[in-house]
Motif scaffolding. Structure first.
Motif, PDB file in Angstrom:
ATOM      1  N   UNK A   1      66.674 100.487  29.083  1.00 25.09           N
ATOM      2  CA  UNK A   1      66.207 101.650  29.838  1.00 25.09           C
ATOM      3  C   UNK A   1      64.704 101.590  30.068  1.00 25.09           C
ATOM      4  N   UNK A   2      63.957 101.230  29.047  1.00 23.25           N
ATOM      5  CA  UNK A   2      62.506 101.080  29.210  1.00 23.25           C
ATOM      6  C   UNK A   2      62.202  99.976  30.215  1.00 23.25           C
ATOM      7  N   UNK A   3      62.969  98.898  30.181  1.00 25.49           N
ATOM      8  CA  UNK A   3      62.769  97.802  31.131  1.00 25.49           C
ATOM      9  C   UNK A   3      63.015  98.259  32.569  1.00 25.49           C
ATOM     10  N   UNK A   4      64.061  99.037  32.782  1.00 24.41           N
ATOM     11  CA  UNK A   4      64.338  99.536  34.141  1.00 24.41           C
ATOM     12  C   UNK A   4      63.212 100.435  34.644  1.00 24.41           C
ATOM     13  N   UNK A   5      62.735 101.322  33.786  1.00 23.39           N
ATOM     14  CA  UNK A   5      61.646 102.224  34.180  1.00 23.39           C
ATOM     15  C   UNK A   5      60.369 101.440  34.450  1.00 23.39           C
ATOM     16  N   UNK A   6      60.049 100.512  33.557  1.00 23.29           N
ATOM     17  CA  UNK A   6      58.824  99.723  33.707  1.00 23.29           C
ATOM     18  C   UNK A   6      58.867  98.840  34.943  1.00 23.29           C
ATOM     19  N   UNK A   7      60.001  98.217  35.209  1.00 20.84           N
ATOM     20  CA  UNK A   7      60.084  97.365  36.403  1.00 20.84           C
ATOM     21  C   UNK A   7      60.061  98.202  37.678  1.00 20.84           C
ATOM     22  N   UNK A   8      60.664  99.378  37.660  1.00 17.44           N
ATOM     23  CA  UNK A   8      60.587 100.261  38.835  1.00 17.44           C
ATOM     24  C   UNK A   8      59.162 100.703  39.120  1.00 17.44           C
ATOM     25  N   UNK A   9      58.449 101.109  38.077  1.00 14.97           N
ATOM     26  CA  UNK A   9      57.046 101.501  38.260  1.00 14.97           C
ATOM     27  C   UNK A   9      56.187 100.323  38.701  1.00 14.97           C
ATOM     28  N   UNK A  10      56.443  99.155  38.125  1.00  8.11           N
ATOM     29  CA  UNK A  10      55.675  97.964  38.502  1.00  8.11           C
ATOM     30  C   UNK A  10      55.920  97.586  39.958  1.00  8.11           C
TER      31      UNK A  10
ATOM     32  N   UNK B   1      65.322  94.024  39.242  1.00  8.43           N
ATOM     33  CA  UNK B   1      65.595  95.410  38.865  1.00  8.43           C
ATOM     34  C   UNK B   1      67.055  95.770  39.127  1.00  8.43           C
ATOM     35  N   UNK B   2      67.582  95.330  40.262  1.00  8.74           N
ATOM     36  CA  UNK B   2      68.985  95.588  40.572  1.00  8.74           C
ATOM     37  C   UNK B   2      69.901  94.912  39.559  1.00  8.74           C
ATOM     38  N   UNK B   3      69.596  93.681  39.210  1.00  7.50           N
ATOM     39  CA  UNK B   3      70.405  92.962  38.236  1.00  7.50           C
ATOM     40  C   UNK B   3      70.366  93.590  36.857  1.00  7.50           C
ATOM     41  N   UNK B   4      69.211  94.068  36.432  1.00  4.48           N
ATOM     42  CA  UNK B   4      69.109  94.710  35.121  1.00  4.48           C
ATOM     43  C   UNK B   4      69.891  96.020  35.121  1.00  4.48           C
ATOM     44  N   UNK B   5      69.858  96.735  36.228  1.00  2.00           N
ATOM     45  CA  UNK B   5      70.646  97.963  36.331  1.00  2.00           C
ATOM     46  C   UNK B   5      72.137  97.659  36.255  1.00  2.00           C
ATOM     47  N   UNK B   6      72.563  96.592  36.912  1.00  2.00           N
ATOM     48  CA  UNK B   6      73.968  96.178  36.844  1.00  2.00           C
ATOM     49  C   UNK B   6      74.310  95.731  35.426  1.00  2.00           C
ATOM     50  N   UNK B   7      73.431  94.975  34.816  1.00  3.28           N
ATOM     51  CA  UNK B   7      73.644  94.507  33.442  1.00  3.28           C
ATOM     52  C   UNK B   7      73.806  95.690  32.490  1.00  3.28           C
ATOM     53  N   UNK B   8      73.026  96.708  32.691  1.00  5.42           N
ATOM     54  CA  UNK B   8      73.083  97.880  31.830  1.00  5.42           C
ATOM     55  C   UNK B   8      74.343  98.701  32.047  1.00  5.42           C
TER      56      UNK B   8
END
Length: 174
Positions: free
Chosen positions: A79-88, A18-25
């Motif tokens: 953005x959907x990936x960040x939300x989905x991974x945070x909820x997961x 999740x941290x990496x995807x946020x950085x990637x974004x």
């Protein structure tokens, strides 16, 4: 799941993903174009670096260059990936054996399995735009290269897919 150590490992791997995807974004390093001036295109902004001056940061609202449609799609999927991974991750933490948030023993495996599926889908939602950009770069003119965000996205997308598969494998009924 049998082992709380595996659950803790999956929480840690999911948090890293999740941290990496946020950085990637957030990094403006999806596409880099090098001419007399260097342009760094990200999902949300452009960085223009002149030879003599400091970098100039512009959002797509302020920039002269309009936002391409593939950037819109990538923004949405990431953005959907960040939300989905945070909820997961939250579902995984609350449903894990090392927390006492959920007392029902029948609900915990279902929550863990749902978290695994969510992380697997979140990883796929990162891999899709990153692969799309890299495929489009095959026919790019000289001086246009992939940025570091693409590689971060691949790594963290695969990490989240691996985490989802691990959760699924260890949470299935014996």
């Amino acid at each position: 799941m049998e082992s709380t150590a595996v659950q803790m490992l999956c929480v840690a791997l999911g948090a890293i993903g999740l941290t990496g995807v946020t950085i990637c974004s957030s990094l403006p390093e999806w596409i880099v174009r090098r001419n007399d001036t260097e342009y760094h295109y990200g999902l949300w902004m452009i960085c223009v670096k002149n030879r003599t001056g400091a970098p100039e940061w512009k959002t797509y609202k302020d920039a002269v260059v309009p936002l391409r449609s593939d950037f819109h799609v990538a923004q949405t999927l990431i953005t959907i990936s960040c939300i989905l991974s945070g909820l997961s991750l939250l579902i995984l933490i609350f449903g894990s054996d090392f927390t006492s948030c959920v007392q029902n023993k029948n609900t915990k495996p279902k929550m863990i399995l749902a978290a695994g599926v969510g992380l697997l889908l979140a990883g796929l939602l990162v891999i899709i735009p990153v692969s799309w950009f890299s495929t489009n770069m095959r026919n790019a003119p000289e001086g246009v290269v992939l940025g570091v965000s693409i590689y971060i996205g691949w790594t963290d997308g695969l990490l989240m897919i691996l985490t989802g598969v691990l959760i699924w494998y260890f949470s299935r009924p014996k």
